[in-house]
Design an enzyme around this catalytic site. Sequence first.
Site, PDB file in Angstrom:
ATOM      1  CB  CYS A 174      46.381  47.171  29.326  1.00  0.00           C
ATOM      2  SG  CYS A 174      45.890  45.457  29.624  1.00  0.00           S
ATOM      3  NE  ARG A 194      44.915  52.717  31.741  1.00  0.00           N
ATOM      4  CZ  ARG A 194      43.707  53.023  31.025  1.00  0.00           C
ATOM      5  NH1 ARG A 194      43.811  54.026  31.591  1.00  0.00           N
ATOM      6  NH2 ARG A 194      42.678  52.716  29.771  1.00  0.00           N
ATOM      7  CD1 TRP A 218      42.575  43.643  34.411  1.00  0.00           C
ATOM      8  CD2 TRP A 218      41.951  42.691  32.244  1.00  0.00           C
ATOM      9  NE1 TRP A 218      41.285  42.790  35.003  1.00  0.00           N
ATOM     10  CE2 TRP A 218      40.529  42.460  33.899  1.00  0.00           C
ATOM     11  CE3 TRP A 218      41.076  42.457  31.045  1.00  0.00           C
ATOM     12  CZ2 TRP A 218      39.865  41.611  33.370  1.00  0.00           C
ATOM     13  CZ3 TRP A 218      40.066  41.502  31.550  1.00  0.00           C
ATOM     14  CH2 TRP A 218      38.905  42.040  32.105  1.00  0.00           C
ATOM     15  CG  ASN A 240      46.684  49.353  26.359  1.00  0.00           C
ATOM     16  OD1 ASN A 240      47.802  48.867  27.101  1.00  0.00           O
ATOM     17  ND2 ASN A 240      46.764  50.731  26.853  1.00  0.00           N
ATOM     18  N   GLY A 241      43.244  46.746  24.093  1.00  0.00           N
ATOM     19  CA  GLY A 241      42.218  46.466  23.132  1.00  0.00           C
ATOM     20  C   GLY A 241      42.395  45.462  23.209  1.00  0.00           C
ATOM     21  CD  GLU A 286      28.136  53.299  42.494  1.00  0.00           C
ATOM     22  OE1 GLU A 286      29.072  53.606  42.998  1.00  0.00           O
ATOM     23  OE2 GLU A 286      27.598  52.479  41.543  1.00  0.00           O
ATOM     24  CE  LYS A 331      31.909  52.781  44.475  1.00  0.00           C
ATOM     25  NZ  LYS A 331      31.346  52.047  43.256  1.00  0.00           N
ATOM     26  CD  GLU A 351      32.779  48.847  41.907  1.00  0.00           C
ATOM     27  OE1 GLU A 351      33.562  48.412  40.887  1.00  0.00           O
ATOM     28  OE2 GLU A 351      32.339  49.213  42.908  1.00  0.00           O
ATOM     29  CG  HIS A 373       6.460  41.019  43.841  1.00  0.00           C
ATOM     30  ND1 HIS A 373       4.922  40.600  43.970  1.00  0.00           N
ATOM     31  CD2 HIS A 373       6.852  41.938  44.363  1.00  0.00           C
ATOM     32  CE1 HIS A 373       4.873  41.567  43.797  1.00  0.00           C
ATOM     33  NE2 HIS A 373       5.382  42.367  43.998  1.00  0.00           N
ATOM     34  CE  LYS A 385      38.878  55.140  38.326  1.00  0.00           C
ATOM     35  NZ  LYS A 385      38.010  55.789  39.571  1.00  0.00           N
TER      36      LYS A 385
END
Length: 604
Positions: free
Chosen positions: A2, A27, A74, A100-101, A481, A485, A488, A504, A599
């Site tokens: 947000c 964001r 968001w 926001n929150g 990582e 990527k 995402e 395994h 973000k």
Amino acid sequence: MCGIVGYIGKRDVAPLLLEGLQRLEYRGYDSAGIAVQTRGSGLKSVKAKGRVRDLEAKLPKRFAGTTGIAHTRWATHGAPNDVNAHPHLDPDGKVAVVHNGIIDNASDLRAKLAADGVELVSDTDTEVLAHLVARAQAGTLEGRVQEALRHIDGTYGIAVLHADFPDRIVVARNGSPVLLGIGEHEMLVASDVAALVSHTRQVVTLNDGEMATIKADDYRTYTTEGSRTSTSPETVEWAAESYDMGGHDTYMHKEISEQADSVDRVLRGRIDDRFATVHLGGLNMDAREARGVRRVKILGCGSAYHAGMIGAQLIEEVARIPADAEPASEFRYRNAVVDPDCLYIAVSQSGETYDTLAAVQELKRKGARVLGVVNVVGSAIARETDGGVYVHAGPEVCVVSTKCFTNTAVAFALLALHLGRIRDLSVADGKRLIAGLRRLPEQIAEILDGEEAIRRLAAEYAQARSMMFVGRVRGYPVAREASLKLKEVSYIHAEAYPASELKHGPLALIEPAVPTVAILPDDELLEKNRATLEEIKARHGRILAVAHAEQEKADHTIVVPRNEVELDPILMGLPLQLLAYHTALCLDRDIDKPRNLAKSVTVE
């Protein structure tokens, strides 16, 4: 997640708010809205599902005013739609709130309001704030907001307008960033400095439990209980141009291409050739205290956690201190034993990641020593910790982290060298690692020069339904990582495993339609890694290797330059950032704003 923008001054507010929202689009959001104190007509609000451009298209031509607030949402409580978008107003249209929150007790508050005859029109938690402010009895807007906040459990960064108090905006913070921008006969508020820097670089960052009133010519800060607080503006180091694309098609591509320069920044002024070590003055920890560290625990989320895995490997290998990394979101809930001889390190690009910040606060409550490794100066984690290292990556706008991840890994290399030289690392090894660090910018540029070959590889692998990433010891965090990527930004399913774990269970997944990306540094484990390639080929799997030389068993190899073995993981992830980028490009994804992601994750 947000974004909040607000302005009070003499300029026409709607274009300024829209510009601010556009700067916060990175964001992550799914709807947007604006409320303006119009000339002579009270508050007017417009909201729209979708992008800021959809909101702009809905604005009426007559929407003039010099005070307003705006928001990108968001979705958490309620689906993304026009009604659930912020700002939220009371039934009389006198109060507008952006938030926001998350309000944890929103269900109870909604039930109480409904029982009192209040008609709730949205599914959100935020709407209760507008009603609570409107129903408050205090004689000032500040008092009404304080009265409303006494009913709230949860996190918030809020901005409030009231038609009866048209000369001010009241803001408050508890767990979600709120910044004031100090201008000439105008004031701004935002949740992110990106929305402010084109108008002012003088910024005040609110602390948790702090509020502020902004008017066109001044501001004041105080606690939610009403006690005045003392604040002074800080100068933001990043100019507005830092947030532009700079001729690139996407922010992700721009930020990948900036890494030679950004790594040079994190090294600049920190290397001490005389003693074959580095200066990290922000640690606030003398040599005696550093020698007393018996263990290191690194906490982060997402890419920050993966950078912490590289950091733990470096600290253990270079400084010979037992070290490990753990997701902050798990650590804060498992009632971990806090060791007084353990150094805790919190990692966050934004410095506001809620789970990481909450872990820091819990550790501080228990008396632990906590350092921060963050990118944003003055962020919450930077202020809460005992000291730390800024990674100096510069603004990172794309939702997926690239240059900040790399700079964070380099910052951990500096920290490992610093701790190692205080302990038992020899001068010769210190000089060797310093030489390796100095080679990094040139080697990064060399890797990025090979982008065209990686683009062609991405076209070959873009149709895979799933991909496996494997590495061993130093290579495993790189695999983690790189897998993140790819998923995402391209939405291709990807998994990362230690190479030793393939047999395994994960070998069951290997087939021609599931390629494997193997990280093969030229270290003491190279032959074991080559044996892993044999296992994959025996099951008809395709292999893309990232290595220091061509690999006979791989279908394709991306060759990266050698550095010191401890530093090789920093370089080996770079071509895989490009692979993810060009794979997403092939699939026509929204690269800078991947679906469902944000973000800065400032909620649980």
